[in-house]
Design a protein around this motif. Structure first.
Motif, PDB file in Angstrom:
ATOM      1  N   HIS A   1       0.858  -1.196   0.000  1.00 53.72           N
ATOM      2  CA  HIS A   1       0.000   0.000   0.000  1.00 53.72           C
ATOM      3  C   HIS A   1       0.895   1.248   0.000  1.00 53.72           C
ATOM      4  CE1 HIS A   1      -2.789   3.030   1.531  1.00 53.72           C
ATOM      5  NE2 HIS A   1      -3.746   2.249   1.055  1.00 53.72           N
ATOM      6  N   PRO A   2       0.495   2.288  -0.726  1.00 55.27           N
ATOM      7  CA  PRO A   2       1.333   3.493  -0.794  1.00 55.27           C
ATOM      8  C   PRO A   2       1.700   4.087   0.570  1.00 55.27           C
ATOM      9  CG  PRO A   2      -0.368   3.593  -2.472  1.00 55.27           C
ATOM     10  CD  PRO A   2      -0.658   2.375  -1.631  1.00 55.27           C
ATOM     11  N   ALA A   3       0.785   4.068   1.525  1.00 54.52           N
ATOM     12  CA  ALA A   3       1.092   4.622   2.850  1.00 54.52           C
ATOM     13  C   ALA A   3       2.149   3.776   3.561  1.00 54.52           C
ATOM     14  CB  ALA A   3      -0.176   4.699   3.696  1.00 54.52           C
ATOM     15  N   SER A   4       2.052   2.464   3.429  1.00 53.87           N
ATOM     16  CA  SER A   4       3.053   1.569   4.031  1.00 53.87           C
ATOM     17  C   SER A   4       4.404   1.751   3.348  1.00 53.87           C
ATOM     18  CB  SER A   4       2.615   0.112   3.910  1.00 53.87           C
ATOM     19  OG  SER A   4       1.399  -0.108   4.580  1.00 53.87           O
ATOM     20  N   THR A   5       4.381   1.798   2.024  1.00 53.32           N
ATOM     21  CA  THR A   5       5.623   1.967   1.258  1.00 53.32           C
ATOM     22  C   THR A   5       6.300   3.278   1.623  1.00 53.32           C
ATOM     23  OG1 THR A   5       4.737   0.629  -0.532  1.00 53.32           O
ATOM     24  CG2 THR A   5       6.593   2.063  -1.061  1.00 53.32           C
ATOM     25  N   GLU A   6       5.517   4.327   1.735  1.00 55.40           N
ATOM     26  CA  GLU A   6       6.089   5.633   2.084  1.00 55.40           C
ATOM     27  C   GLU A   6       6.761   5.592   3.452  1.00 55.40           C
ATOM     28  OE1 GLU A   6       4.589  10.176   3.003  1.00 55.40           O
ATOM     29  OE2 GLU A   6       3.337   8.883   1.749  1.00 55.40           O
ATOM     30  N   LEU A   7       6.112   4.990   4.436  1.00 56.43           N
ATOM     31  CA  LEU A   7       6.684   4.915   5.771  1.00 56.43           C
ATOM     32  C   LEU A   7       7.935   4.035   5.798  1.00 56.43           C
ATOM     33  CD1 LEU A   7       6.503   5.503   8.840  1.00 56.43           C
ATOM     34  CD2 LEU A   7       5.169   3.397   9.019  1.00 56.43           C
ATOM     35  N   LEU A   8       7.863   2.893   5.118  1.00 55.27           N
ATOM     36  CA  LEU A   8       8.985   1.961   5.153  1.00 55.27           C
ATOM     37  C   LEU A   8      10.173   2.425   4.317  1.00 55.27           C
ATOM     38  CD1 LEU A   8       7.054  -1.429   5.011  1.00 55.27           C
ATOM     39  CD2 LEU A   8       8.142  -0.374   6.995  1.00 55.27           C
ATOM     40  N   GLU A   9       9.946   3.281   3.359  1.00 57.80           N
ATOM     41  CA  GLU A   9      11.038   3.787   2.520  1.00 57.80           C
ATOM     42  C   GLU A   9      11.737   4.989   3.127  1.00 57.80           C
ATOM     43  OE1 GLU A   9      12.371   2.362  -0.200  1.00 57.80           O
ATOM     44  OE2 GLU A   9      10.993   0.727   0.203  1.00 57.80           O
TER      45      GLU A   9
END
Length: 122
Positions: free
Chosen positions: A113-121
């Motif tokens: 999910h974009p929100a997860s990807t943003e946080l993890l990146e």
């Protein structure tokens, strides 16, 4: 300051934790069914399930804390679950197969999910 994880990542981490508990439970059930005929196989199988469950629990906890390294092992575990679901599709295990596939797909969706990807990146 603690990181606030987005809901998709929390769902993915939570379902991964449930999978980890189930794996440890399978290992404990294997220990409970040990007998002298298959002692070596039972002990190694139990050790595998308990070890894999503990490792998956650690990954789930790390995801909840937004550690990016945990995403890879969790995705790999979900791909294995999808393969297991495919293998169990025939016969009386169709409902189990569907449940495994849905959980694996929800976890993968939560991780990409974009929100997860943003946080993890970050």
């Amino acid at each position: 300051m603690p990181v606030t994880s987005p809901p998709p990542l929390v769902v993915a981490a939570s379902l991964t934790a449930v999978e980890a508990v189930m794996m440890v439970g399978l290992g404990l059930l294997e220990v409970a069914s040990l007998n002298s005929v298959r002692l070596t196989m039972g002990v190694t199988t139990a050790a595998f399930f308990v070890g894999a469950g503990v490792a998956l629990a650690w990954c789930a906890w790390s995801l909840w804390r937004a550690s990016r390294w945990a995403r890879g092992p969790v995705v790999m575990a979900q791909l294995i679950v999808l393969g297991l679901a495919w293998n169990l599709w025939d016969g009386a295990t169709k409902v189990l197969s569907l449940g495994l596939a849905v959980v694996a797909l929800v976890v993968i969706a939560g991780l990409v999910h974009p929100a997860s990807t943003e946080l993890l990146e970050d």
